[in-house]
Design a protein around this motif. Sequence first.
Motif, PDB file in Angstrom:
ATOM      1  N   ASN A  75       0.826  -1.205   0.000  1.00 31.40           N
ATOM      2  CA  ASN A  75       0.000   0.000   0.000  1.00 31.40           C
ATOM      3  C   ASN A  75       0.860   1.255   0.000  1.00 31.40           C
ATOM      4  OD1 ASN A  75      -2.400  -1.394  -0.054  1.00 31.40           O
ATOM      5  ND2 ASN A  75      -2.616  -1.430   2.173  1.00 31.40           N
ATOM      6  N   ALA A  76       1.959   1.219   0.719  1.00 26.86           N
ATOM      7  CA  ALA A  76       2.871   2.365   0.730  1.00 26.86           C
ATOM      8  C   ALA A  76       3.468   2.580  -0.655  1.00 26.86           C
ATOM      9  CB  ALA A  76       3.985   2.138   1.753  1.00 26.86           C
ATOM     10  N   ILE A  77       3.840   1.508  -1.309  1.00 30.46           N
ATOM     11  CA  ILE A  77       4.390   1.616  -2.664  1.00 30.46           C
ATOM     12  C   ILE A  77       3.333   2.166  -3.612  1.00 30.46           C
ATOM     13  CG2 ILE A  77       5.246   0.275  -4.629  1.00 30.46           C
ATOM     14  CD1 ILE A  77       6.620  -1.554  -2.537  1.00 30.46           C
ATOM     15  N   ARG A  78       2.095   1.722  -3.450  1.00 30.99           N
ATOM     16  CA  ARG A  78       1.013   2.218  -4.311  1.00 30.99           C
ATOM     17  C   ARG A  78       0.807   3.717  -4.139  1.00 30.99           C
ATOM     18  NH1 ARG A  78      -2.027  -2.575  -2.431  1.00 30.99           N
ATOM     19  NH2 ARG A  78      -1.478  -4.212  -3.884  1.00 30.99           N
ATOM     20  N   ARG A  79       0.947   4.216  -2.883  1.00 32.20           N
ATOM     21  CA  ARG A  79       0.799   5.660  -2.659  1.00 32.20           C
ATOM     22  C   ARG A  79       1.880   6.427  -3.397  1.00 32.20           C
ATOM     23  NH1 ARG A  79       0.593   4.482   2.897  1.00 32.20           N
ATOM     24  NH2 ARG A  79      -1.431   3.635   3.254  1.00 32.20           N
ATOM     25  N   ALA A  80       3.108   5.931  -3.339  1.00 30.87           N
ATOM     26  CA  ALA A  80       4.209   6.597  -4.037  1.00 30.87           C
ATOM     27  C   ALA A  80       3.992   6.534  -5.548  1.00 30.87           C
ATOM     28  CB  ALA A  80       5.535   5.954  -3.655  1.00 30.87           C
ATOM     29  N   GLU A  81       3.480   5.409  -6.036  1.00 26.36           N
ATOM     30  CA  GLU A  81       3.205   5.294  -7.471  1.00 26.36           C
ATOM     31  C   GLU A  81       2.057   6.219  -7.880  1.00 26.36           C
ATOM     32  OE1 GLU A  81       2.556   1.119  -8.001  1.00 26.36           O
ATOM     33  OE2 GLU A  81       4.705   0.693  -8.167  1.00 26.36           O
ATOM     34  N   ALA A  82       1.088   6.437  -6.989  1.00 24.21           N
ATOM     35  CA  ALA A  82      -0.004   7.364  -7.279  1.00 24.21           C
ATOM     36  C   ALA A  82       0.556   8.779  -7.415  1.00 24.21           C
ATOM     37  CB  ALA A  82      -1.057   7.317  -6.179  1.00 24.21           C
ATOM     38  N   PHE A  83       1.552   9.103  -6.589  1.00 24.09           N
ATOM     39  CA  PHE A  83       2.213  10.401  -6.702  1.00 24.09           C
ATOM     40  C   PHE A  83       2.856  10.544  -8.076  1.00 24.09           C
ATOM     41  CE2 PHE A  83       6.438  12.440  -6.364  1.00 24.09           C
ATOM     42  CZ  PHE A  83       6.033  13.747  -6.137  1.00 24.09           C
ATOM     43  N   ALA A  84       3.516   9.489  -8.529  1.00 30.55           N
ATOM     44  CA  ALA A  84       4.159   9.525  -9.843  1.00 30.55           C
ATOM     45  C   ALA A  84       3.110   9.631 -10.951  1.00 30.55           C
ATOM     46  CB  ALA A  84       5.025   8.281 -10.048  1.00 30.55           C
ATOM     47  N   GLY A  85       1.983   8.947 -10.778  1.00 32.24           N
ATOM     48  CA  GLY A  85       0.921   8.981 -11.772  1.00 32.24           C
ATOM     49  C   GLY A  85       0.246  10.342 -11.862  1.00 32.24           C
ATOM     50  N   ALA A  86       0.316  11.125 -10.793  1.00 31.30           N
ATOM     51  CA  ALA A  86      -0.305  12.454 -10.783  1.00 31.30           C
ATOM     52  C   ALA A  86       0.645  13.525 -11.315  1.00 31.30           C
ATOM     53  CB  ALA A  86      -0.750  12.806  -9.365  1.00 31.30           C
ATOM     54  N   GLY A  87       1.682  13.104 -12.017  1.00 34.03           N
ATOM     55  CA  GLY A  87       2.601  14.065 -12.624  1.00 34.03           C
ATOM     56  C   GLY A  87       3.863  14.285 -11.822  1.00 34.03           C
ATOM     57  N   GLY A  88       3.985  13.640 -10.668  1.00 34.14           N
ATOM     58  CA  GLY A  88       5.196  13.783  -9.866  1.00 34.14           C
ATOM     59  C   GLY A  88       6.317  12.916 -10.419  1.00 34.14           C
ATOM     60  N   LEU A  90       8.843  10.388  -9.574  1.00 36.59           N
ATOM     61  CA  LEU A  90       9.153   9.444  -8.512  1.00 36.59           C
ATOM     62  C   LEU A  90      10.656   9.302  -8.308  1.00 36.59           C
ATOM     63  CD1 LEU A  90       7.864   7.603  -6.455  1.00 36.59           C
ATOM     64  CD2 LEU A  90       7.837   5.783  -8.140  1.00 36.59           C
ATOM     65  N   LEU A  91      11.424   9.315  -9.391  1.00 32.23           N
ATOM     66  CA  LEU A  91      12.883   9.212  -9.252  1.00 32.23           C
ATOM     67  C   LEU A  91      13.452  10.425  -8.526  1.00 32.23           C
ATOM     68  CD1 LEU A  91      13.932   7.665 -12.680  1.00 32.23           C
ATOM     69  CD2 LEU A  91      13.882   6.563 -10.445  1.00 32.23           C
ATOM     70  N   ALA A  92      12.938  11.598  -8.833  1.00 33.77           N
ATOM     71  CA  ALA A  92      13.394  12.807  -8.153  1.00 33.77           C
ATOM     72  C   ALA A  92      13.033  12.742  -6.668  1.00 33.77           C
ATOM     73  CB  ALA A  92      12.785  14.045  -8.796  1.00 33.77           C
ATOM     74  N   TYR A  93      11.834  12.229  -6.366  1.00 30.00           N
ATOM     75  CA  TYR A  93      11.413  12.086  -4.975  1.00 30.00           C
ATOM     76  C   TYR A  93      12.351  11.127  -4.242  1.00 30.00           C
ATOM     77  CZ  TYR A  93       8.699  10.674  -0.902  1.00 30.00           C
ATOM     78  OH  TYR A  93       8.307  10.382   0.379  1.00 30.00           O
ATOM     79  N   GLU A  94      12.603   9.958  -4.825  1.00 27.06           N
ATOM     80  CA  GLU A  94      13.482   8.976  -4.194  1.00 27.06           C
ATOM     81  C   GLU A  94      14.886   9.530  -4.006  1.00 27.06           C
ATOM     82  OE1 GLU A  94      13.168   5.490  -6.613  1.00 27.06           O
ATOM     83  OE2 GLU A  94      11.181   4.988  -5.842  1.00 27.06           O
ATOM     84  N   SER A  95      15.371  10.272  -4.990  1.00 26.94           N
ATOM     85  CA  SER A  95      16.698  10.878  -4.887  1.00 26.94           C
ATOM     86  C   SER A  95      16.735  11.901  -3.751  1.00 26.94           C
ATOM     87  CB  SER A  95      17.053  11.544  -6.212  1.00 26.94           C
ATOM     88  OG  SER A  95      18.273  12.223  -6.104  1.00 26.94           O
ATOM     89  N   GLY A  96      15.702  12.715  -3.648  1.00 29.07           N
ATOM     90  CA  GLY A  96      15.619  13.688  -2.564  1.00 29.07           C
ATOM     91  C   GLY A  96      15.547  13.029  -1.203  1.00 29.07           C
ATOM     92  N   VAL A  97      14.792  11.940  -1.122  1.00 27.97           N
ATOM     93  CA  VAL A  97      14.692  11.193   0.136  1.00 27.97           C
ATOM     94  C   VAL A  97      16.066  10.656   0.525  1.00 27.97           C
ATOM     95  CG1 VAL A  97      13.782   9.073   1.180  1.00 27.97           C
ATOM     96  CG2 VAL A  97      12.245  10.603  -0.051  1.00 27.97           C
ATOM     97  N   GLU A  98      16.786  10.070  -0.417  1.00 29.84           N
ATOM     98  CA  GLU A  98      18.119   9.522  -0.135  1.00 29.84           C
ATOM     99  C   GLU A  98      19.068  10.601   0.362  1.00 29.84           C
ATOM    100  OE1 GLU A  98      19.324   6.395  -0.013  1.00 29.84           O
ATOM    101  OE2 GLU A  98      17.244   5.753  -0.350  1.00 29.84           O
ATOM    102  N   LYS A  99      19.054  11.765  -0.269  1.00 32.28           N
ATOM    103  CA  LYS A  99      19.927  12.864   0.157  1.00 32.28           C
ATOM    104  C   LYS A  99      19.598  13.295   1.578  1.00 32.28           C
ATOM    105  CE  LYS A  99      20.740  14.740  -4.442  1.00 32.28           C
ATOM    106  NZ  LYS A  99      20.403  15.816  -5.379  1.00 32.28           N
ATOM    107  N   GLN A 100      18.311  13.395   1.877  1.00 33.11           N
ATOM    108  CA  GLN A 100      17.904  13.808   3.218  1.00 33.11           C
ATOM    109  C   GLN A 100      18.301  12.757   4.251  1.00 33.11           C
ATOM    110  OE1 GLN A 100      16.776  16.762   4.066  1.00 33.11           O
ATOM    111  NE2 GLN A 100      16.636  16.205   6.213  1.00 33.11           N
ATOM    112  N   LEU A 101      18.108  11.480   3.932  1.00 27.79           N
ATOM    113  CA  LEU A 101      18.467  10.411   4.856  1.00 27.79           C
ATOM    114  C   LEU A 101      19.965  10.395   5.121  1.00 27.79           C
ATOM    115  CD1 LEU A 101      16.189   7.511   3.569  1.00 27.79           C
ATOM    116  CD2 LEU A 101      15.877   8.859   5.650  1.00 27.79           C
ATOM    117  N   ASP A 102      20.765  10.640   4.081  1.00 33.48           N
ATOM    118  CA  ASP A 102      22.217  10.665   4.247  1.00 33.48           C
ATOM    119  C   ASP A 102      22.661  11.781   5.183  1.00 33.48           C
ATOM    120  OD1 ASP A 102      22.502   8.506   2.563  1.00 33.48           O
ATOM    121  OD2 ASP A 102      23.003   9.704   0.790  1.00 33.48           O
ATOM    122  N   ALA A 103      21.911  12.874   5.225  1.00 33.19           N
ATOM    123  CA  ALA A 103      22.270  14.018   6.059  1.00 33.19           C
ATOM    124  C   ALA A 103      21.808  13.866   7.513  1.00 33.19           C
ATOM    125  CB  ALA A 103      21.680  15.290   5.461  1.00 33.19           C
ATOM    126  N   GLN A 104      20.938  12.925   7.784  1.00 34.33           N
ATOM    127  CA  GLN A 104      20.392  12.751   9.128  1.00 34.33           C
ATOM    128  C   GLN A 104      21.357  11.983  10.009  1.00 34.33           C
ATOM    129  OE1 GLN A 104      15.762  12.347   7.711  1.00 34.33           O
ATOM    130  NE2 GLN A 104      16.480  10.894   9.199  1.00 34.33           N
TER     131      GLN A 104
END
Length: 178
Positions: A75-88, A90-104
């Motif tokens: 279900n969590a994956i489906r929510r992220a895919e819905a974000f991508a389907g709405a014009g977002g 997804l690769l940019a989101y995942e990349s941003g998440v990784e950068k933020q996690l690396d800084a924490q």
Amino acid sequence: MVETTICPWCQTEIVWDEELGPEEECPYCHNELKGYRTLNIALGSDEDWEDEDETSGDDTDDAGLWQEDEESHLNAIRRAEAFAGAGGDLLAYESGVEKQLDAQEEVPECPHCREYMLHAGTEPLSPGFKPVHMQTKNMPLLRSNAVLNVYVCSACFQVSRFLSEDDRNQLIKTVSEE
């Protein structure tokens, strides 16, 4: 007739006398041969599995718990895919998440879906917070001005709060002081 059993723990062949019959404990490693420690796997067709699931009736079996976890993760994956389907993107989101996690400094796992959580900010305890006093001394277990770190799951967007590091250390000192 002699009955033969293989101990699931020490892999030793146990030959039982037909007059005595099988024991409940391995004579070599002394582990139980029956009961909650033994896992029986029935091999057969898919229909056999469906019949077994219907007859088990145990809502707390491990397979059901894993299935629930897997469903919430999907279900969590489906929510992220819905974000991508709405014009977002997804690769940019995942990349941003990784950068933020690396800084924490801390990267907790989501208790809901086990994905990593993003540190979203801090929050003071609510003004109505009334700390509990320790039994052994007349001081609060947690300071009333303690701060919580707020984390948001990058997949299912669950929110979790944890004591800040300073307040965790203060709690440890308060409890361990004599």
